[in-house]
Design a protein around this motif. Structure first.
Motif, PDB file in Angstrom:
ATOM      1  N   GLU A 160       9.862   2.054   5.018  1.00  0.00           N
ATOM      2  CA  GLU A 160       8.876   3.131   5.150  1.00  0.00           C
ATOM      3  C   GLU A 160       9.569   4.454   5.466  1.00  0.00           C
ATOM      4  O   GLU A 160       9.219   5.499   4.917  1.00  0.00           O
ATOM      5  CB  GLU A 160       7.861   2.795   6.239  1.00  0.00           C
ATOM      6  CG  GLU A 160       6.771   3.851   6.360  1.00  0.00           C
ATOM      7  CD  GLU A 160       5.688   3.462   7.336  1.00  0.00           C
ATOM      8  OE1 GLU A 160       4.923   4.373   7.716  1.00  0.00           O
ATOM      9  OE2 GLU A 160       5.582   2.280   7.715  1.00  0.00           O
ATOM     10  N   ASP A 171       0.829  -1.205   0.000  1.00  0.00           N
ATOM     11  CA  ASP A 171       0.000   0.000   0.000  1.00  0.00           C
ATOM     12  C   ASP A 171       0.864   1.257   0.000  1.00  0.00           C
ATOM     13  O   ASP A 171       0.559   2.226  -0.685  1.00  0.00           O
ATOM     14  CB  ASP A 171      -0.945   0.010   1.207  1.00  0.00           C
ATOM     15  CG  ASP A 171      -2.027  -1.056   1.111  1.00  0.00           C
ATOM     16  OD1 ASP A 171      -2.376  -1.442  -0.034  1.00  0.00           O
ATOM     17  OD2 ASP A 171      -2.520  -1.503   2.159  1.00  0.00           O
ATOM     18  N   LEU A 172       1.930   1.220   0.769  1.00  0.00           N
ATOM     19  CA  LEU A 172       2.856   2.353   0.809  1.00  0.00           C
ATOM     20  C   LEU A 172       3.492   2.561  -0.560  1.00  0.00           C
ATOM     21  O   LEU A 172       3.568   3.683  -1.055  1.00  0.00           O
ATOM     22  CB  LEU A 172       3.939   2.118   1.865  1.00  0.00           C
ATOM     23  CG  LEU A 172       5.042   3.173   1.935  1.00  0.00           C
ATOM     24  CD1 LEU A 172       4.474   4.508   2.391  1.00  0.00           C
ATOM     25  CD2 LEU A 172       6.155   2.717   2.862  1.00  0.00           C
ATOM     26  N   LYS A 174       2.369   1.800  -3.465  1.00  0.00           N
ATOM     27  CA  LYS A 174       1.384   2.317  -4.420  1.00  0.00           C
ATOM     28  C   LYS A 174       1.135   3.812  -4.249  1.00  0.00           C
ATOM     29  O   LYS A 174       0.649   4.468  -5.166  1.00  0.00           O
ATOM     30  CB  LYS A 174       0.077   1.536  -4.305  1.00  0.00           C
ATOM     31  CG  LYS A 174       0.202   0.129  -4.848  1.00  0.00           C
ATOM     32  CD  LYS A 174      -1.093  -0.631  -4.704  1.00  0.00           C
ATOM     33  CE  LYS A 174      -0.945  -2.042  -5.262  1.00  0.00           C
ATOM     34  NZ  LYS A 174      -2.163  -2.828  -5.083  1.00  0.00           N
ATOM     35  N   GLU A 175       1.479   4.365  -3.097  1.00  0.00           N
ATOM     36  CA  GLU A 175       1.370   5.812  -2.889  1.00  0.00           C
ATOM     37  C   GLU A 175       2.397   6.571  -3.728  1.00  0.00           C
ATOM     38  O   GLU A 175       2.195   7.723  -4.078  1.00  0.00           O
ATOM     39  CB  GLU A 175       1.602   6.173  -1.422  1.00  0.00           C
ATOM     40  CG  GLU A 175       0.496   5.809  -0.485  1.00  0.00           C
ATOM     41  CD  GLU A 175       0.833   6.231   0.943  1.00  0.00           C
ATOM     42  OE1 GLU A 175       1.411   7.326   1.137  1.00  0.00           O
ATOM     43  OE2 GLU A 175       0.514   5.447   1.863  1.00  0.00           O
ATOM     44  N   PHE A 176       3.503   5.910  -4.042  1.00  0.00           N
ATOM     45  CA  PHE A 176       4.620   6.578  -4.687  1.00  0.00           C
ATOM     46  C   PHE A 176       4.918   6.088  -6.102  1.00  0.00           C
ATOM     47  O   PHE A 176       5.600   6.774  -6.851  1.00  0.00           O
ATOM     48  CB  PHE A 176       5.889   6.413  -3.836  1.00  0.00           C
ATOM     49  CG  PHE A 176       5.781   7.046  -2.485  1.00  0.00           C
ATOM     50  CD1 PHE A 176       6.040   8.393  -2.313  1.00  0.00           C
ATOM     51  CD2 PHE A 176       5.399   6.297  -1.376  1.00  0.00           C
ATOM     52  CE1 PHE A 176       5.941   8.990  -1.071  1.00  0.00           C
ATOM     53  CE2 PHE A 176       5.298   6.881  -0.130  1.00  0.00           C
ATOM     54  CZ  PHE A 176       5.563   8.225   0.033  1.00  0.00           C
ATOM     55  N   PRO A 228      11.022  10.661  -0.788  1.00  0.00           N
ATOM     56  CA  PRO A 228      10.325   9.717  -1.667  1.00  0.00           C
ATOM     57  C   PRO A 228      11.171   9.217  -2.834  1.00  0.00           C
ATOM     58  O   PRO A 228      11.082   8.048  -3.199  1.00  0.00           O
ATOM     59  CB  PRO A 228       9.112  10.509  -2.153  1.00  0.00           C
ATOM     60  CG  PRO A 228       8.859  11.488  -1.056  1.00  0.00           C
ATOM     61  CD  PRO A 228      10.231  11.856  -0.541  1.00  0.00           C
ATOM     62  N   ARG A 261       9.374   8.094   3.493  1.00  0.00           N
ATOM     63  CA  ARG A 261       8.868   9.285   4.197  1.00  0.00           C
ATOM     64  C   ARG A 261       9.878  10.430   4.214  1.00  0.00           C
ATOM     65  O   ARG A 261       9.500  11.581   4.087  1.00  0.00           O
ATOM     66  CB  ARG A 261       8.454   8.925   5.627  1.00  0.00           C
ATOM     67  CG  ARG A 261       7.347   7.901   5.710  1.00  0.00           C
ATOM     68  CD  ARG A 261       6.052   8.424   5.176  1.00  0.00           C
ATOM     69  NE  ARG A 261       5.027   7.380   5.281  1.00  0.00           N
ATOM     70  CZ  ARG A 261       3.967   7.312   4.518  1.00  0.00           C
ATOM     71  NH1 ARG A 261       3.763   8.222   3.587  1.00  0.00           N
ATOM     72  NH2 ARG A 261       3.092   6.363   4.677  1.00  0.00           N
ATOM     73  N   GLU A 310       3.453   4.315  -9.705  1.00  0.00           N
ATOM     74  CA  GLU A 310       2.287   3.999 -10.525  1.00  0.00           C
ATOM     75  C   GLU A 310       2.245   2.518 -10.870  1.00  0.00           C
ATOM     76  O   GLU A 310       3.274   1.838 -10.913  1.00  0.00           O
ATOM     77  CB  GLU A 310       2.332   4.805 -11.821  1.00  0.00           C
ATOM     78  CG  GLU A 310       2.193   6.291 -11.618  1.00  0.00           C
ATOM     79  CD  GLU A 310       2.271   7.050 -12.934  1.00  0.00           C
ATOM     80  OE1 GLU A 310       2.057   6.434 -14.001  1.00  0.00           O
ATOM     81  OE2 GLU A 310       2.547   8.248 -12.885  1.00  0.00           O
TER      82      GLU A 310
END
Length: 179
Positions: free
Chosen positions: A135, A4-5, A7-9, A142, A139, A11
């Protein structure tokens, strides 16, 4: 790494390109996938020339990589106990670049990881050994987090062709040469 993390950064198409790079059996598919993955580093046009070996950009990449890493290693403040690690990394970097000059990418592949792991340790200390480092990397920076994700996805003991090893190494080098 936490999907999930990621997919935040990153594509979906880049995630698929990474999967394709890792699973490809044909060198040309690996090169194509690596160029797609390079988009996450903002490098697809420049990296495409490097990947296809169409000009002197590969030699320039090795020089930039070497110079940037030497500077990064020398400028990183470390505890006195880690000074010997700095010297060791500089030595490995020289050996790595010599191997690259002979186009021995299979032999240089494990050395690439040794250098990256040691440089990241010098930059971030023992935190790199923690489960939370992935993580943390995303943070705090990126772009660096994406690079770390890339490196962590590469198999350390890959038995790839010279070309696939070359493309995997060069993509990692591209990020560090421009970081």
């Amino acid at each position: 790494m936490n999907e999930d993390l990621i997919k935040e950064f990153i594509e979906k198409k880049s995630l698929e390109a990474m999967k394709s790079l890792l699973s490809s059996e044909k060198d040309e598919d690996a090169v194509s996938s690596a160029v797609e993955v390079s988009e996450i580093f903002g490098a697809s046009k420049n990296f495409s020339n490097i990947a296809k070996n169409t000009d002197e950009s590969g030699n320039k990449l090795v020089t930039s990589f070497h110079n940037n890493l030497v500077l990064l290693i020398q400028k990183t403040w470390v505890e006195e106990s880690d000074e010997s690690l700095k010297a060791q990394v500089l030595y490995h970097l020289e050996e790595f670049c010599k191997l690259l000059s002979t186009n021995n990418y299979i032999k240089s592949y494990p050395l690439f990881f040794s250098i990256v792991d040691d440089v990241v340790y010098l930059m971030f200390g023992s935190q790199t050994k923690s489960e939370e480092f992935d993580e943390y990397a995303f943070r705090i920076d990126p772009e660096f987090g994406v690079f770390w994700w890339y490196v962590q996805n590469l198999p350390r003991d890959a038995k790839w062709s010279e070309e696939k090893s070359r493309i995997a190494i060069l993509l990692g080098m591209y990020f560090l040469a421009n970081y």
